[in-house]
Design a protein around this motif. Structure first.
Motif, PDB file in Angstrom:
ATOM      1  N   ALA A   1      31.887 -27.728 -58.951  1.00 12.87           N
ATOM      2  CA  ALA A   1      32.244 -28.629 -60.050  1.00 12.87           C
ATOM      3  C   ALA A   1      31.519 -28.258 -61.342  1.00 12.87           C
ATOM      4  O   ALA A   1      32.028 -28.516 -62.443  1.00 12.87           O
ATOM      5  CB  ALA A   1      31.919 -30.073 -59.666  1.00 12.87           C
ATOM      6  N   LEU A   2      30.357 -27.637 -61.228  1.00 11.11           N
ATOM      7  CA  LEU A   2      29.603 -27.264 -62.429  1.00 11.11           C
ATOM      8  C   LEU A   2      30.360 -26.228 -63.246  1.00 11.11           C
ATOM      9  O   LEU A   2      30.358 -26.265 -64.475  1.00 11.11           O
ATOM     10  CB  LEU A   2      28.229 -26.727 -62.039  1.00 11.11           C
ATOM     11  N   ALA A   3      31.012 -25.295 -62.573  1.00 12.97           N
ATOM     12  CA  ALA A   3      31.768 -24.259 -63.276  1.00 12.97           C
ATOM     13  C   ALA A   3      33.013 -24.830 -63.943  1.00 12.97           C
ATOM     14  O   ALA A   3      33.535 -24.250 -64.905  1.00 12.97           O
ATOM     15  CB  ALA A   3      32.152 -23.140 -62.310  1.00 12.97           C
ATOM     16  N   PHE A   4      33.511 -25.951 -63.421  1.00 15.64           N
ATOM     17  CA  PHE A   4      34.725 -26.551 -63.972  1.00 15.64           C
ATOM     18  C   PHE A   4      34.466 -27.388 -65.229  1.00 15.64           C
ATOM     19  O   PHE A   4      35.413 -27.733 -65.939  1.00 15.64           O
ATOM     20  CB  PHE A   4      35.402 -27.433 -62.922  1.00 15.64           C
ATOM     21  N   THR A   5      33.223 -27.742 -65.502  1.00 18.74           N
ATOM     22  CA  THR A   5      32.927 -28.620 -66.643  1.00 18.74           C
ATOM     23  C   THR A   5      33.516 -28.080 -67.947  1.00 18.74           C
ATOM     24  O   THR A   5      34.292 -28.777 -68.612  1.00 18.74           O
ATOM     25  CB  THR A   5      31.412 -28.854 -66.764  1.00 18.74           C
ATOM     26  N   PRO A   6      33.228 -26.848 -68.361  1.00 19.89           N
ATOM     27  CA  PRO A   6      33.854 -26.341 -69.591  1.00 19.89           C
ATOM     28  C   PRO A   6      35.356 -26.105 -69.445  1.00 19.89           C
ATOM     29  O   PRO A   6      36.119 -26.305 -70.395  1.00 19.89           O
ATOM     30  CB  PRO A   6      33.121 -25.011 -69.844  1.00 19.89           C
TER      31      PRO A   6
ATOM     32  N   ASN B   1      28.786 -31.653 -71.004  1.00 21.82           N
ATOM     33  CA  ASN B   1      27.492 -32.031 -70.433  1.00 21.82           C
ATOM     34  C   ASN B   1      26.411 -31.428 -71.314  1.00 21.82           C
ATOM     35  O   ASN B   1      25.918 -30.325 -71.070  1.00 21.82           O
ATOM     36  CB  ASN B   1      27.361 -31.544 -68.985  1.00 21.82           C
ATOM     37  N   LEU B   2      26.051 -32.159 -72.352  1.00 14.13           N
ATOM     38  CA  LEU B   2      25.074 -31.651 -73.304  1.00 14.13           C
ATOM     39  C   LEU B   2      23.661 -31.703 -72.751  1.00 14.13           C
ATOM     40  O   LEU B   2      22.771 -30.991 -73.235  1.00 14.13           O
ATOM     41  CB  LEU B   2      25.175 -32.427 -74.619  1.00 14.13           C
ATOM     42  N   ASN B   3      23.426 -32.545 -71.743  1.00 11.22           N
ATOM     43  CA  ASN B   3      22.108 -32.567 -71.104  1.00 11.22           C
ATOM     44  C   ASN B   3      21.860 -31.275 -70.336  1.00 11.22           C
ATOM     45  O   ASN B   3      20.730 -30.842 -70.170  1.00 11.22           O
ATOM     46  CB  ASN B   3      21.978 -33.753 -70.157  1.00 11.22           C
ATOM     47  N   GLY B   4      22.949 -30.685 -69.863  1.00 15.98           N
ATOM     48  CA  GLY B   4      22.874 -29.380 -69.252  1.00 15.98           C
ATOM     49  C   GLY B   4      22.552 -29.367 -67.778  1.00 15.98           C
ATOM     50  O   GLY B   4      22.188 -30.388 -67.182  1.00 15.98           O
ATOM     51  N   MET B   5      22.706 -28.186 -67.191  1.00 14.07           N
ATOM     52  CA  MET B   5      22.374 -27.930 -65.791  1.00 14.07           C
ATOM     53  C   MET B   5      21.687 -26.569 -65.702  1.00 14.07           C
ATOM     54  O   MET B   5      21.948 -25.678 -66.506  1.00 14.07           O
ATOM     55  CB  MET B   5      23.631 -27.930 -64.914  1.00 14.07           C
ATOM     56  N   PRO B   6      20.813 -26.397 -64.711  1.00 18.38           N
ATOM     57  CA  PRO B   6      20.195 -25.089 -64.519  1.00 18.38           C
ATOM     58  C   PRO B   6      21.260 -23.999 -64.391  1.00 18.38           C
ATOM     59  O   PRO B   6      22.234 -24.154 -63.666  1.00 18.38           O
ATOM     60  CB  PRO B   6      19.407 -25.263 -63.216  1.00 18.38           C
ATOM     61  N   ALA B   7      21.048 -22.895 -65.094  1.00 21.34           N
ATOM     62  CA  ALA B   7      22.060 -21.843 -65.182  1.00 21.34           C
ATOM     63  C   ALA B   7      21.759 -20.726 -64.194  1.00 21.34           C
ATOM     64  O   ALA B   7      21.517 -19.576 -64.575  1.00 21.34           O
ATOM     65  CB  ALA B   7      22.133 -21.309 -66.606  1.00 21.34           C
ATOM     66  N   ALA B   8      21.753 -21.065 -62.913  1.00 17.85           N
ATOM     67  CA  ALA B   8      21.463 -20.102 -61.862  1.00 17.85           C
ATOM     68  C   ALA B   8      22.527 -20.248 -60.783  1.00 17.85           C
ATOM     69  O   ALA B   8      22.691 -21.332 -60.221  1.00 17.85           O
ATOM     70  CB  ALA B   8      20.074 -20.340 -61.281  1.00 17.85           C
ATOM     71  N   THR B   9      23.250 -19.166 -60.517  1.00 18.33           N
ATOM     72  CA  THR B   9      24.390 -19.239 -59.601  1.00 18.33           C
ATOM     73  C   THR B   9      24.428 -18.035 -58.669  1.00 18.33           C
ATOM     74  O   THR B   9      23.807 -17.005 -58.924  1.00 18.33           O
ATOM     75  CB  THR B   9      25.719 -19.273 -60.381  1.00 18.33           C
ATOM     76  N   CYS B  10      25.197 -18.191 -57.595  1.00 15.53           N
ATOM     77  CA  CYS B  10      25.424 -17.085 -56.665  1.00 15.53           C
ATOM     78  C   CYS B  10      26.808 -17.249 -56.042  1.00 15.53           C
ATOM     79  O   CYS B  10      27.366 -18.348 -56.009  1.00 15.53           O
ATOM     80  CB  CYS B  10      24.345 -17.041 -55.588  1.00 15.53           C
ATOM     81  N   HIS B  11      27.353 -16.152 -55.553  1.00 17.69           N
ATOM     82  CA  HIS B  11      28.684 -16.155 -54.942  1.00 17.69           C
ATOM     83  C   HIS B  11      28.580 -16.632 -53.501  1.00 17.69           C
ATOM     84  O   HIS B  11      27.681 -16.212 -52.766  1.00 17.69           O
ATOM     85  CB  HIS B  11      29.270 -14.748 -54.997  1.00 17.69           C
ATOM     86  N   VAL B  12      29.518 -17.459 -53.089  1.00 15.11           N
ATOM     87  CA  VAL B  12      29.506 -17.981 -51.721  1.00 15.11           C
ATOM     88  C   VAL B  12      29.562 -16.847 -50.692  1.00 15.11           C
ATOM     89  O   VAL B  12      28.956 -16.954 -49.613  1.00 15.11           O
ATOM     90  CB  VAL B  12      30.661 -18.984 -51.500  1.00 15.11           C
TER      91      VAL B  12
ATOM     92  N   ASP C   1      30.548 -19.440 -70.505  1.00 19.17           N
ATOM     93  CA  ASP C   1      31.254 -18.169 -70.341  1.00 19.17           C
ATOM     94  C   ASP C   1      32.464 -18.302 -69.423  1.00 19.17           C
ATOM     95  O   ASP C   1      33.346 -17.423 -69.419  1.00 19.17           O
ATOM     96  CB  ASP C   1      30.316 -17.101 -69.772  1.00 19.17           C
ATOM     97  N   THR C   2      32.529 -19.382 -68.651  1.00 24.91           N
ATOM     98  CA  THR C   2      33.682 -19.591 -67.776  1.00 24.91           C
ATOM     99  C   THR C   2      34.991 -19.607 -68.572  1.00 24.91           C
ATOM    100  O   THR C   2      36.029 -19.178 -68.065  1.00 24.91           O
ATOM    101  CB  THR C   2      33.558 -20.908 -66.991  1.00 24.91           C
ATOM    102  N   ILE C   3      34.924 -20.078 -69.796  1.00 30.79           N
ATOM    103  CA  ILE C   3      36.138 -20.179 -70.616  1.00 30.79           C
ATOM    104  C   ILE C   3      36.721 -18.795 -70.898  1.00 30.79           C
ATOM    105  O   ILE C   3      37.911 -18.541 -70.678  1.00 30.79           O
ATOM    106  CB  ILE C   3      35.840 -20.941 -71.920  1.00 30.79           C
TER     107      ILE C   3
ATOM    108  N   LEU D   1      40.408 -26.235 -70.963  1.00 31.02           N
ATOM    109  CA  LEU D   1      39.327 -25.602 -71.721  1.00 31.02           C
ATOM    110  C   LEU D   1      38.730 -26.590 -72.737  1.00 31.02           C
ATOM    111  O   LEU D   1      38.994 -27.786 -72.686  1.00 31.02           O
ATOM    112  CB  LEU D   1      39.814 -24.312 -72.407  1.00 31.02           C
ATOM    113  N   GLY D   2      37.921 -26.097 -73.649  1.00 34.11           N
ATOM    114  CA  GLY D   2      37.364 -26.934 -74.707  1.00 34.11           C
ATOM    115  C   GLY D   2      36.117 -27.699 -74.340  1.00 34.11           C
ATOM    116  O   GLY D   2      35.546 -28.397 -75.186  1.00 34.11           O
ATOM    117  N   GLY D   3      35.678 -27.600 -73.096  1.00 32.54           N
ATOM    118  CA  GLY D   3      34.475 -28.307 -72.697  1.00 32.54           C
ATOM    119  C   GLY D   3      33.230 -27.483 -72.946  1.00 32.54           C
ATOM    120  O   GLY D   3      33.292 -26.351 -73.440  1.00 32.54           O
ATOM    121  N   SER D   4      32.090 -28.073 -72.602  1.00 26.20           N
ATOM    122  CA  SER D   4      30.835 -27.356 -72.810  1.00 26.20           C
ATOM    123  C   SER D   4      29.760 -27.909 -71.893  1.00 26.20           C
ATOM    124  O   SER D   4      29.754 -29.111 -71.584  1.00 26.20           O
ATOM    125  CB  SER D   4      30.382 -27.486 -74.269  1.00 26.20           C
ATOM    126  N   GLN D   5      28.882 -27.021 -71.461  1.00 30.52           N
ATOM    127  CA  GLN D   5      27.752 -27.438 -70.633  1.00 30.52           C
ATOM    128  C   GLN D   5      26.524 -26.611 -71.022  1.00 30.52           C
ATOM    129  O   GLN D   5      26.558 -25.378 -70.952  1.00 30.52           O
ATOM    130  CB  GLN D   5      28.062 -27.231 -69.149  1.00 30.52           C
TER     131      GLN D   5
END
Length: 331
Positions: free
Chosen positions: A210-215, A221-232, A266-268, A286-290
């Motif tokens: 769901a985090l990747a879908f925000t933007p 989500n201007l408060n933001g989330m930690p920007a650390a990810t990995c592939h399943v 960058d998801t956009i 599109l048009g969102g931001s995190q």
């Protein structure tokens, strides 16, 4: 390997199902511990399962928190892959619904494993949250943090506490019991990628995906989330590769694409480049931001020891977005 048997928990989850298929594809037999017969049906019906049905069996464990509940399930097992654990979902009692189940479920399966001499190794799905420090600095899966104390300001804080506490109790267990088996903790960051068992748009847009879908879906989500990810796929690979007897036991493996982090927005551009038709059709508004917050987690040791090169953020998003397009088309 063809005769080696894995007891796997959490097989209907995002990481769990992908790890189940990874184990089967590598030639292991799997005994999946699930909560109900409906979960058995869900796994059996999935496309990726079909070619492996002869190597797959099931055991019903309705409540993983109870002592001795895994005693029968572990009999004759060579390895355990314990993935089942509460997610960071809103709760009216985080201690009862998130923290204690994480601790008790882990200790329950470890105590049952003590009673079965055939078990050589136990792999536990932990989290980067289990070792993340309060201050911003580069750290690894070998970092150790003290037990957190509540009350917790939000659900994610309670989830992070559950991971730290479950990991610390696992360390205590190893020190006190000196088990005949070795333990590996796998510590991923936010796991992104296709979840084959998610068959509705809402199911795809859940959990860490769901985090990747925000933007992509026009949310902010201007408060933001930690920007650390990995592939399943990488997380599943690390779980099963950790079973190799040539890999030293009683250690931790982090899973994180880039210690410097990614940019959620960058998801956009990724989706625009790979799926222009879906964008034109409005599948992704599109048009969102995190806001992207730093989480400098260095998982390079895992790449070096297990011989893997983690998939980048673009591959993660393409896997997820492609699946979402397929599901939306069928809805």
């Amino acid at each position: 390997m063809a005769t080696e048997l894995i007891l796997l928990t959490g097989g209907t989850g995002h990481v769990g199902y992908r790890t189940l298929i990874e184990a089967l594809s590598k030639g292991y037999r799997v005994r999946a511990a699930v909560r109900s017969e409906s979960k058995v049906a869900e796994i059996k019906a999935a496309k990726s399962t079909q070619q492996y049905l002869d190597k797959l069996s099931f055991v019903i464990v309705p409540n993983i928190e109870k002592d001795s509940v895994f005693d029968e399930a572990v009999k004759g097992v060579d390895y355990i892959v314990h993935i089942a654990s509460p997610l960071a979902r809103p709760s009216d009692d985080d201690e009862a619904n998130i923290i204690q189940p994480a601790i008790r479920g882990t200790l329950s399966i470890l105590r049952s494993a003590l009673k079965e001499p055939s078990i050589k190794r136990v792999v536990i799905t932990s989290s980067v949250a289990a070792v993340s420090p309060p201050e911003p600095r580069v750290y690894t899966a070998d970092n150790v943090e003290p037990d957190p104390r509540g009350p917790y300001p939000h659900t994610f804080a309670a989830y992070a506490a559950s991971k730290k506490l479950a990991y610390n109790r696992t360390r205590d267990f190893i020190a006190q019991e000196n088990p005949h088996f070795r333990v590996i903790n796998v510590m991923p960051t936010f796991v992104i990628g296709k979840n084959e068992l998610a068959t509705t748009p809402a199911a795809v847009n859940s959990g860490s995906n769901a985090l990747a879908f925000t933007p992509l879906l026009g949310m902010h989500n201007l408060n933001g989330m930690p920007a650390a990810t990995c592939h399943v796929d990488d997380v599943a690979y690390v779980h099963i590769a950790s079973l190799d007897p040539k890999i030293q036991g009683n250690q931790n493996f982090g899973v994180n694409y880039d210690v410097n982090g990614i940019k959620w927005d960058d998801t956009i551009d990724i989706v625009k480049n790979h799926f222009p038709t879906a964008v034109e059709k409005g599948v992704f508004p599109l048009g969102g931001s995190q806001t992207s917050l730093p989480m400098p987690f260095d998982a390079s040791k895992t790449e070096n020891i297990l011989g893997i090169k983690f998939k980048d953020f673009e591959e993660q998003v393409v896997s997820l977005a492609g699946h979402y397009i397929e599901v939306v088309a069928k809805a």
